[in-house]
Design an enzyme around this catalytic site. Structure first.
Site, PDB file in Angstrom:
ATOM      1  N   GLN A   1      -4.695 -11.024  -1.255  1.00  0.00           N
ATOM      2  CA  GLN A   1      -3.556 -10.785  -2.153  1.00  0.00           C
ATOM      3  C   GLN A   1      -3.803 -11.496  -3.501  1.00  0.00           C
ATOM      4  O   GLN A   1      -4.951 -11.723  -3.843  1.00  0.00           O
ATOM      5  CB  GLN A   1      -2.219 -11.227  -1.532  1.00  0.00           C
TER       6      GLN A   1
ATOM      7  N   THR B   1      -2.617   0.812   3.219  1.00  0.00           N
ATOM      8  CA  THR B   1      -1.463   1.693   3.443  1.00  0.00           C
ATOM      9  C   THR B   1      -1.617   3.088   2.834  1.00  0.00           C
ATOM     10  O   THR B   1      -0.867   3.987   3.193  1.00  0.00           O
ATOM     11  CB  THR B   1      -0.215   1.064   2.792  1.00  0.00           C
TER      12      THR B   1
ATOM     13  N   ARG C   1       8.177 -22.332  14.871  1.00  0.00           N
ATOM     14  CA  ARG C   1       7.446 -22.995  15.954  1.00  0.00           C
ATOM     15  C   ARG C   1       7.573 -22.240  17.270  1.00  0.00           C
ATOM     16  O   ARG C   1       7.698 -22.828  18.324  1.00  0.00           O
ATOM     17  CB  ARG C   1       7.883 -24.462  16.072  1.00  0.00           C
TER      18      ARG C   1
ATOM     19  N   ASP D   1      -5.161  -6.667  -4.835  1.00  0.00           N
ATOM     20  CA  ASP D   1      -5.999  -5.480  -5.060  1.00  0.00           C
ATOM     21  C   ASP D   1      -6.819  -5.584  -6.349  1.00  0.00           C
ATOM     22  O   ASP D   1      -7.096  -4.582  -6.995  1.00  0.00           O
ATOM     23  CB  ASP D   1      -5.146  -4.190  -5.136  1.00  0.00           C
TER      24      ASP D   1
ATOM     25  N   LYS E   1     -11.248  -8.267  -5.415  1.00  0.00           N
ATOM     26  CA  LYS E   1     -11.846  -9.535  -4.965  1.00  0.00           C
ATOM     27  C   LYS E   1     -12.988  -9.277  -3.991  1.00  0.00           C
ATOM     28  O   LYS E   1     -13.979  -9.991  -3.969  1.00  0.00           O
ATOM     29  CB  LYS E   1     -10.791 -10.413  -4.261  1.00  0.00           C
TER      30      LYS E   1
ATOM     31  N   GLY F   1      -6.888  -5.690   2.015  1.00  0.00           N
ATOM     32  CA  GLY F   1      -7.674  -4.486   2.218  1.00  0.00           C
ATOM     33  C   GLY F   1      -8.787  -4.435   1.204  1.00  0.00           C
ATOM     34  O   GLY F   1      -8.631  -3.869   0.141  1.00  0.00           O
ATOM     35  N   HIS F   2      -9.890  -5.080   1.530  1.00  0.00           N
ATOM     36  CA  HIS F   2     -11.015  -5.047   0.603  1.00  0.00           C
ATOM     37  C   HIS F   2     -11.847  -3.804   0.841  1.00  0.00           C
ATOM     38  O   HIS F   2     -12.174  -3.496   1.974  1.00  0.00           O
ATOM     39  CB  HIS F   2     -11.949  -6.225   0.843  1.00  0.00           C
ATOM     40  N   THR F   3     -12.182  -3.119  -0.231  1.00  0.00           N
ATOM     41  CA  THR F   3     -13.125  -2.016  -0.118  1.00  0.00           C
ATOM     42  C   THR F   3     -14.418  -2.475  -0.776  1.00  0.00           C
ATOM     43  O   THR F   3     -14.405  -2.882  -1.932  1.00  0.00           O
ATOM     44  CB  THR F   3     -12.590  -0.767  -0.856  1.00  0.00           C
TER      45      THR F   3
ATOM     46  N   LYS G   1     -15.157  -6.865  -3.881  1.00  0.00           N
ATOM     47  CA  LYS G   1     -16.418  -6.560  -4.558  1.00  0.00           C
ATOM     48  C   LYS G   1     -17.024  -7.830  -5.167  1.00  0.00           C
ATOM     49  O   LYS G   1     -18.224  -8.065  -5.065  1.00  0.00           O
ATOM     50  CB  LYS G   1     -16.175  -5.509  -5.650  1.00  0.00           C
TER      51      LYS G   1
HETATM   52  P1  GDP Z   1      -9.339  -6.278  -3.188  1.00  0.00           P
HETATM   53  O1  GDP Z   1      -8.475  -6.278  -1.992  1.00  0.00           O
HETATM   54  O2  GDP Z   1      -8.910  -7.299  -4.204  1.00  0.00           O
HETATM   55  O3  GDP Z   1     -10.806  -6.412  -2.838  1.00  0.00           O
HETATM   56  O4  GDP Z   1      -9.179  -4.864  -3.915  1.00  0.00           O
HETATM   57  P2  GDP Z   1      -9.264  -3.387  -3.307  1.00  0.00           P
HETATM   58  O5  GDP Z   1     -10.430  -3.269  -2.414  1.00  0.00           O
HETATM   59  O6  GDP Z   1      -7.943  -2.971  -2.808  1.00  0.00           O
HETATM   60  O7  GDP Z   1      -9.457  -2.546  -4.635  1.00  0.00           O
HETATM   61  C1  GDP Z   1     -10.599  -2.524  -5.336  1.00  0.00           C
HETATM   62  C2  GDP Z   1     -11.128  -1.111  -5.375  1.00  0.00           C
HETATM   63  O8  GDP Z   1     -11.793  -0.893  -6.561  1.00  0.00           O
HETATM   64  C3  GDP Z   1     -12.147  -0.801  -4.291  1.00  0.00           C
HETATM   65  O9  GDP Z   1     -12.080   0.552  -3.951  1.00  0.00           O
HETATM   66  C4  GDP Z   1     -13.483  -1.123  -4.957  1.00  0.00           C
HETATM   67  O10 GDP Z   1     -14.591  -0.425  -4.425  1.00  0.00           O
HETATM   68  C5  GDP Z   1     -13.182  -0.682  -6.350  1.00  0.00           C
HETATM   69  N1  GDP Z   1     -13.814  -1.437  -7.397  1.00  0.00           N
HETATM   70  C6  GDP Z   1     -14.039  -2.783  -7.436  1.00  0.00           C
HETATM   71  N2  GDP Z   1     -14.542  -3.098  -8.638  1.00  0.00           N
HETATM   72  C7  GDP Z   1     -14.615  -1.952  -9.357  1.00  0.00           C
HETATM   73  C8  GDP Z   1     -15.009  -1.651 -10.693  1.00  0.00           C
HETATM   74  O11 GDP Z   1     -15.388  -2.513 -11.476  1.00  0.00           O
HETATM   75  N3  GDP Z   1     -14.909  -0.336 -11.095  1.00  0.00           N
HETATM   76  C9  GDP Z   1     -14.473   0.652 -10.277  1.00  0.00           C
HETATM   77  N4  GDP Z   1     -14.406   1.875 -10.766  1.00  0.00           N
HETATM   78  N5  GDP Z   1     -14.082   0.391  -9.023  1.00  0.00           N
HETATM   79  C10 GDP Z   1     -14.154  -0.882  -8.566  1.00  0.00           C
END
Ligand code: GDP
Length: 431
Positions: free
Chosen positions: A226, A303, A144, A15, A18, A42-44, A20
Site C-alpha cells: 500500500q 480486485t 487479542r 499501487d 513498488k 497486489g504487485h505485478t 517493479k
Molecule cells: P504495486 O503494488 O505498488 O507494485 O503496483 P501495481 O503492481 O498495482 O501497479 C503497477 C503496475 O504498473 C504493474 O502492472 C506494473 O507492471 C506496471 N508498471 C510498473 N512500472 C511501470 C512503468 O514505469 N511503466 C509502465 N507502463 N508500467 C509500469
C-alpha cells in the site's frame, strides 16, 4: 555497527509500482522483508516474457537465492498464499528461502465474511475494502482474539480449543447481528486449516533471523505494501488500510530497532491514482483521466477495479517525504504521460481564502481543498526505450525537476516501463 538496509515505500495511495522497483533493486540484497498488510497488496512484476502477480510474497521471491520474509506485522491468508506458491512453482519459481513469522496473524474465513457483511452495512459511505478479510483480522489482533501462525505449531488439542473459543464469540456476531450462518470447526477443516498446516515448514522467528543476518553483514530490503496515504494513522482515515505502511511500521512489523532503518526510497507514480472512496483533490474526471487509466492499465491487481486518476499531488508527496524521511524518489509509470499536451503538479491547496501547503488531517477540510497547480508542457516522444536521463525529452526533464522542487527530494530512479531494463538511474540510491 553500520547496517545495510533500504526501505522501498509507497508515497501515494498504493499501487505505485513498488513491486517493479523492489524487483529491480532486489539483486543487490540478501533479504527482502514485508512487514505489514496482507494479500491486499497486489504487485505485478514482469520478468522477461512472464508476468507475476504477487499478493503476500515480496518481489524478491523472483530472484533465486534471496531470502524472503513475511514479517511479524503481516496478516496472512493460507489458502491464497498456497495458491500463490503453487502458481509460482508452475512458472518454475521455487520458493526455497521463504520465512514466515510465527507472530504473523492468520486471516480466517470468517474475517472475509465479516469484511463483506460490514461493508454491506455501510450503506452510504463504503470504505472500498478489498474484501480479503484484512481489516477484521487486524481488528481481532488488537482485540487479542487472533490466531497467529505460531499457534499451529502447538498441540492440535490446544489449537482446536482456542479456535472453538474464538468461534463461539464470532458466531454470536454472525447469528445475532448479521443474521448469517455460524462457522464450525468442520468448516475450517475443509480447506482452510489444511492450507495453514501446509505452511508450517516456513514458520520461523523472523525478527531473530533478520537480526542475525544483519549482524553477519547481509543487506536487507524492506518492502512496503500500500502507500503512505493509506496508513491507518497518517493516511486519509477512514479510507485507509488497517496497518502502517510508513517507515515507522518497519520497526514494529519486522521487529527491528529504529537504528537499523537506512535510506528510504519513496515510490511515486508520475501522476496519482487511488481506489475506493474519499476526497481526492487532484482527481481528473475528464477524457485525460480515462486516457491515463487506459494507457497505465489502471485497474486493481487484486480486485480488477478501475482506479481513480489524478494529477501528481505534491502536497501529499511532501507529507510522505516528511513522515518517511524519504531520501530519493523513484518515479514510476513515467512513460504513461507521453502524448499529453499539458501536465500538472499540485503544489498547494486553496481552502476558502487560505492557501495551505501541508496535507490536512481532516477529510472535511480535504473536501474543500482546491489544488494550486504548476503547469508543464508535455512531450510526444516514446520513452519506453530511453536508458538515461540526458536522453529524456527536455519537457520530461523539466517535469522531473518540477517534482524535485515540489517534493524537496531528488529523483533517483525513473521507470519508463514494467520491465527491469526500463529503468533510468539518476542517482545510485543504494551503494
Ligand atoms: P504495486 O503494488 O505498488 O507494485 O503496483 P501495481 O503492481 O498495482 O501497479 C503497477 C503496475 O504498473 C504493474 O502492472 C506494473 O507492471 C506496471 N508498471 C510498473 N512500472 C511501470 C512503468 O514505469 N511503466 C509502465 N507502463 N508500467 C509500469
Amino acid at each position: 555497527m553500520e547496517f545495510s538496509t533500504l526501505a522501498v515505500l509507497g508515497s501515494q495511495w498504493g499501487d505505485e509500482g513498488k513491486g517493479k522497483i523492489t524487483d529491480y533493486l532486489a539483486e543487490q540484497f540478501d533479504l527482502v522483508v514485508r512487514y505489514q498488510g496482507g494479500p491486499n497488496a497486489g504487485h505485478t512484476v514482469v520478468v522477461g516474457q512472464e508476468t507475476f502477480k504477487l499478493h503476500h510474497l515480496p518481489s524478491g521471491i523472483l530472484h533465486p537465492g534471496k531470502k524472503c520474509v513475511l514479517g511479524d506485522g503481516m496478516v496472512l491468508d493460507p489458502v491464497t498464499l498456497q495458491a500463490e506458491l503453487t502458481g509460482l512453482e508452475q512458472k518454475g519459481v521455487i520458493p526455497e528461502h521463504l520465512f514466515i513469522s510465527t507472530r504473523a496473524h492468520l486471516i480466517m474465513p470468517y474475517h472475509q465474511k465479516l469484511d463483506e457483511l460490514e461493508e454491506e452495512r455501510r450503506r452510504v459511505e463504503k470504505l472500498g475494502t478489498t474484501m480479503r478479510g484484512i481489516g477484521p483480522a487486524y481488528t481481532d489482533k488488537y482485540a487479542r482474539q487472533g490466531l497467529r501462525c505460531g499457534d499451529l505449531l502447538g498441540s492440535e488439542r490446544a489449537l482446536q480449543k482456542k479456535l472453538q473459543q474464538i468461534l463461539d464469540t464470532k458466531n454470536e456476531l454472525f447469528t445475532r447481528l448479521y443474521d448469517s450462518r455460524p462457522y464450525s470447526l468442520a468448516d475450517l477443516e475443509e480447506a482452510y486449516l489444511p492450507a495453514a498446516r501446509g505452511l508450517k515448514p516456513y514458520f520461523t522467528e523472523t525478527a531473530l533471523l533478520i537480526h542475525r543476518e544483519l549482524q553477519e553483514g547481509s543487506r536487507v530490503l524492506f518492502e512496503g505494501a500500500q502507500g503512505c496515504m493509506l496508513d491507518i494513522d497518517h493516511g486519509t482515515y477512514p479510507y485507509v488500510t488497517s496497518s502502517n505502511p510508513t517507515a515507522g511500521g518497519i520497526c514494529i512489523g519486522a521487529g527491528v530497532a529504529p537504528r537499523v532503518i537506512g535510506p528510504v526510497l519513496g515510490v511515486a507514480k508520475a501522476y496519482t491514482t487511488r481506489v475506493g472512496g474519499g476526497p481526492f483533490p487532484t482527481e481528473i474526471s475528464d477524457a485525460t483521466g480515462d486516457r491515463i487509466r487506459q494507457v497505465g492499465k489502471e485497474f486493481g491487481t487484486t480486485t480488477g477495479r478501475p482506479r481513480r486518476i489524478g494529477w501528481l499531488d505534491g502536497v501529499a508527496l511532501r507529507h510522505a517525504v516528511r513522515l518517511n524521511g524519504v531520501q530519493f524518489l523513484a518515479l514510476t509509470l513515467f512513460d504513461v504521460l507521453t502524448g499529453l499536451e499539458r501536465i500538472k503538479i499540485a503544489t498547494a491547496y486553496r481552502v476558502g481564502e487560505q492557501q495551505i501547503t501541508h496535507f490536512p488531517p481532516s477529510l472535511e477540510t480535504l473536501e474543500q481543498c482546491q489544488p494550486v497547480y504548476l503547469d508543464f508542457s508535455g512531450w510526444e516522444e516514446d520513452l519506453t526505450q530511453v536508458k538515461s536521463y540526458s536522453h529524456l525529452p527536455p519537457n520530461a526533464r523539466r517535469y522531473i525537476e518540477g517534482i524535485e522542487e515540489t517534493s524537496g527530494v531528488p529523483v533517483g530512479l525513473v521507470s519508463v516501463g514494467p520491465r527491469r531494463d526500463q529503468t533510468i538511474v539518476i542517482h545510485d540510491v543504494f551503494k
